[in-house]
Design an enzyme around this catalytic site. Structure first.
Site, PDB file in Angstrom:
ATOM      1  N   GLU A  39       1.063  -1.149   0.087  1.00  0.00           N
ATOM      2  CA  GLU A  39      -0.134  -0.261  -0.200  1.00  0.00           C
ATOM      3  C   GLU A  39       0.948   1.203  -0.055  1.00  0.00           C
ATOM      4  O   GLU A  39       1.888   1.425   0.704  1.00  0.00           O
ATOM      5  CB  GLU A  39      -0.668  -0.119   1.353  1.00  0.00           C
ATOM      6  CG  GLU A  39      -1.676   0.816   1.451  1.00  0.00           C
ATOM      7  CD  GLU A  39      -1.627   2.040   2.335  1.00  0.00           C
ATOM      8  OE1 GLU A  39      -1.771   2.928   1.338  1.00  0.00           O
ATOM      9  OE2 GLU A  39      -1.601   2.023   3.245  1.00  0.00           O
ATOM     10  N   CYS A  88      -2.020   8.020   4.391  1.00  0.00           N
ATOM     11  CA  CYS A  88      -2.284   7.719   3.058  1.00  0.00           C
ATOM     12  C   CYS A  88      -3.494   8.328   2.472  1.00  0.00           C
ATOM     13  O   CYS A  88      -3.938   8.523   1.183  1.00  0.00           O
ATOM     14  CB  CYS A  88      -1.542   6.369   2.827  1.00  0.00           C
ATOM     15  SG  CYS A  88      -0.099   6.049   3.056  1.00  0.00           S
TER      16      CYS A  88
END
Length: 537
Positions: A288, A322
């Site tokens: 990720e 994020c």
């Protein structure tokens, strides 16, 4: 298959005068009253070195929390050997034995270690009390509990067995060892990336970000107390490029579990690819990475809800998520109202130490991050296509503080609309109401990322249209909510495009990536002749 567990670890809110607030403040003072020497942990042994590095709170640079002992190439090799040595005994334990370790770890985090892990995260990573609670306590507890549940569900996925035959699937670990590379911004991610493969019977070399080592050490203390055998997870503090060079050259490297920047992930993937002929098996790569997460408002949006989402989605934990809202598209018809409410709220938002519980915003993680974020702000200040409406200042004398910054741009392809900043900077493009369809295309194509996004609209037809047209723009999509705060077992997390492999942390899908299934057939009535009925005259 059974249903997923229907609860999450309850949040504590740390209200003024509450018992939990008192306990957390006490834990903070206990940690600040010590200067810890933090070793690597390889094969259950504490490894100290002469290469000591200070750990200081990003919001209080004058204070020393402790020192971590950096490792060398020799320690990387030792960690690999320890993981391989522990593999046989660990993978041969029963499912219940392995699950018990991580269930105990969850209970320890929920009770004995709750305030310690939160205090460590607050001090080391400059998270306020609430952000630490939802991350280092609740999310990590949820990861551990739900993975135990999913592991048992996976093992219940079995094939059909006709009469006289027993067919079954064995969910083996990968053959070799796993490398977990974890980021600074979420203690829960740092705990999840090594423990998810370990639960499935793998053994792990864990390299955390240097700026998260303080809370990583607490996680290892919890796992050891929970009964994790030596060598199953080996914690090292080594140079990133050196770690990759040694690990990716090893023939028994079996998988990478990663969260971090897209650029580093690209490099790691290429390094693994270059070494493919040397591996025993094709490695699993789960990552990720970055995001340039959006908030799209329709003219029917609720202005108050949208304004609060922009504040919380952009500035909580200093935008170092994020998933943080980094670009917003607001229709002209409601922009003045939204702008005025956001600016009014920002006059009330305080920036400062995590020990001041009235502060929503704290310090960014380190000087490198501070300088990078400020470079974007300076670019906006000098850009003819941008105007800074709020913030735009920073100071790193006592801590790495940057004021929440709101930028309006006239060019939807402005650099601040495209590039990941990873700081408390929100850039807004105001579009003409009649250009909503064109704006959808902008949202979908401006950024290479596809992690999270949010739509604010009260028109159901619009909501359904956007869900279709932005199908691939975000792996986690929110309707009338900020694009942050995915909850384990509620919104499995991950994105595609340049945001990663979208293997959905906190879901059964992720755990399956750490297995190499074997199909077994046992025949109780094997044939005794070579010929078939059709061959008879």
């Amino acid at each position: 298959m059974t249903q997923s567990i229907s609860y999450n670890e309850p949040l504590l809110h740390y209200a003024s005068g509450s018992h939990e607030r008192e306990m957390l403040q006490q834990a903070i003072q206990e940690l600040k009253g010590q200067v810890l020497e933090i070793p690597q942990l390889i094969d259950g042994k504490e490894i100290f070195s002469n290469d000591r590095h200070e750990i200081r709170p990003p919001h209080e640079l004058a204070h020393t929390l402790g020192y971590f002992h950096q490792g060398t190439s020799e320690h990387i090799q030792q960690a690999i050997l320890a993981a391989l040595k522990a593999k046989g005994n660990w993978m041969n334990k029963s499912i219940d034995e392995r699950c018990a370790v991580f269930s105990r770890a969850a209970e320890l985090l929920a009770t004995k270690y709750r305030f310690k892990i939160n205090a460590a995260t607050m001090l080391c990573q400059s998270k306020n009390a609430y952000q630490a609670e939802i991350d280092s306590a609740c999310e990590l507890i949820d990861f551990l509990r739900i993975h135990v549940h999913f592991y048992k569900e996976i093992n219940n996925i079995q094939p059909y067995s006709p009469e006289g035959i027993h067919n079954y699937s064995e969910y083996r670990p990968l053959e070799g060892f796993i490398l977990a590379i974890t980021p600074f911004n979420f203690t829960a991610i740092a705990g999840n990336l090594p423990t998810a493969p370990a639960l499935m019977g793998n053994t792990v070399v864990w390299k955390p970000a240097f700026s998260q080592i303080y809370s990583a050490w607490v996680i290892m203390q919890v796992l050891q107390e929970a009964g994790l055998p030596d060598g199953v997870i080996n914690l090292i503090y080594t140079d990133g490029s050196e770690t990759g060079e040694i690990v990716f050259a090893h023939p028994e490297f079996a998988g990478l579990h990663y969260t971090g920047s897209t650029q580093v992930f690209d490099h790691l993937w290429k390094s693994i690819s270059d070494n493919l002929p040397h591996y025993k098996s094709y490695p699993r790569i789960v990552g990720e990475t970055g995001g340039k997460d959006f908030v799209l408002a329709h003219p029917s949006a609720n202005v108050q809800a949208l304004s609060i989402a922009l504040i919380r989605g952009s500035y909580e934990f200093q935008g170092q998520k994020c998933s943080a809202a980094s670009r917003a598209y607001i229709p002209k018809s409601i922009w003045n109202q939204v702008r005025d409410r956001v600016l009014d709220i920002l006059t009330q938002v305080k920036t400062g130490s995590v020990e001041d519980f009235t502060c929503l915003v704290n310090a960014v993680i380190d000087e490198r991050a501070f300088d990078k974020i400020m470079s974007y702000i300076h670019f906006a200040q000098e850009s003819k296509d941008a105007i800074i409406l709020a913030g735009g200042t920073g100071n790193k004398e006592k801590g790495y503080f940057i004021q929440p910054t709101l930028v309006q741009v006239s060019d939807p392809m402005h650099r601040l609309m495209q590039e990941e900043i990873f700081g408390p900077v929100l850039t807004v493009y105001v579009y003409e109401d009649v250009a909503f369809e064109e704006t959808l295309q902008l949202v979908n194509t401006t950024s290479p990322y596809a992690l999270t996004g949010a739509l604010f609209a009260d028109d159901e037809q619009v909501i359904q249209e956007v869900l279709i047209k932005l199908r691939f723009a975000a792996g986690n999509f929110y309707i009338n909510d900020k694009p942050t705060g995915a909850v384990v077992n509620q919104q499995p997390f991950g994105g595609a495009r340049r945001s990663g492999t979208n293997d959905k942390a906190g879901s059964l899908l992720n755990l399956l990536r750490w297995t190499s299934p074997r199909s077994v057939k046992r025949n109780f009535e094997p044939p005794h002749h070579y010929d078939y009925p059709f061959m008879k005259l």
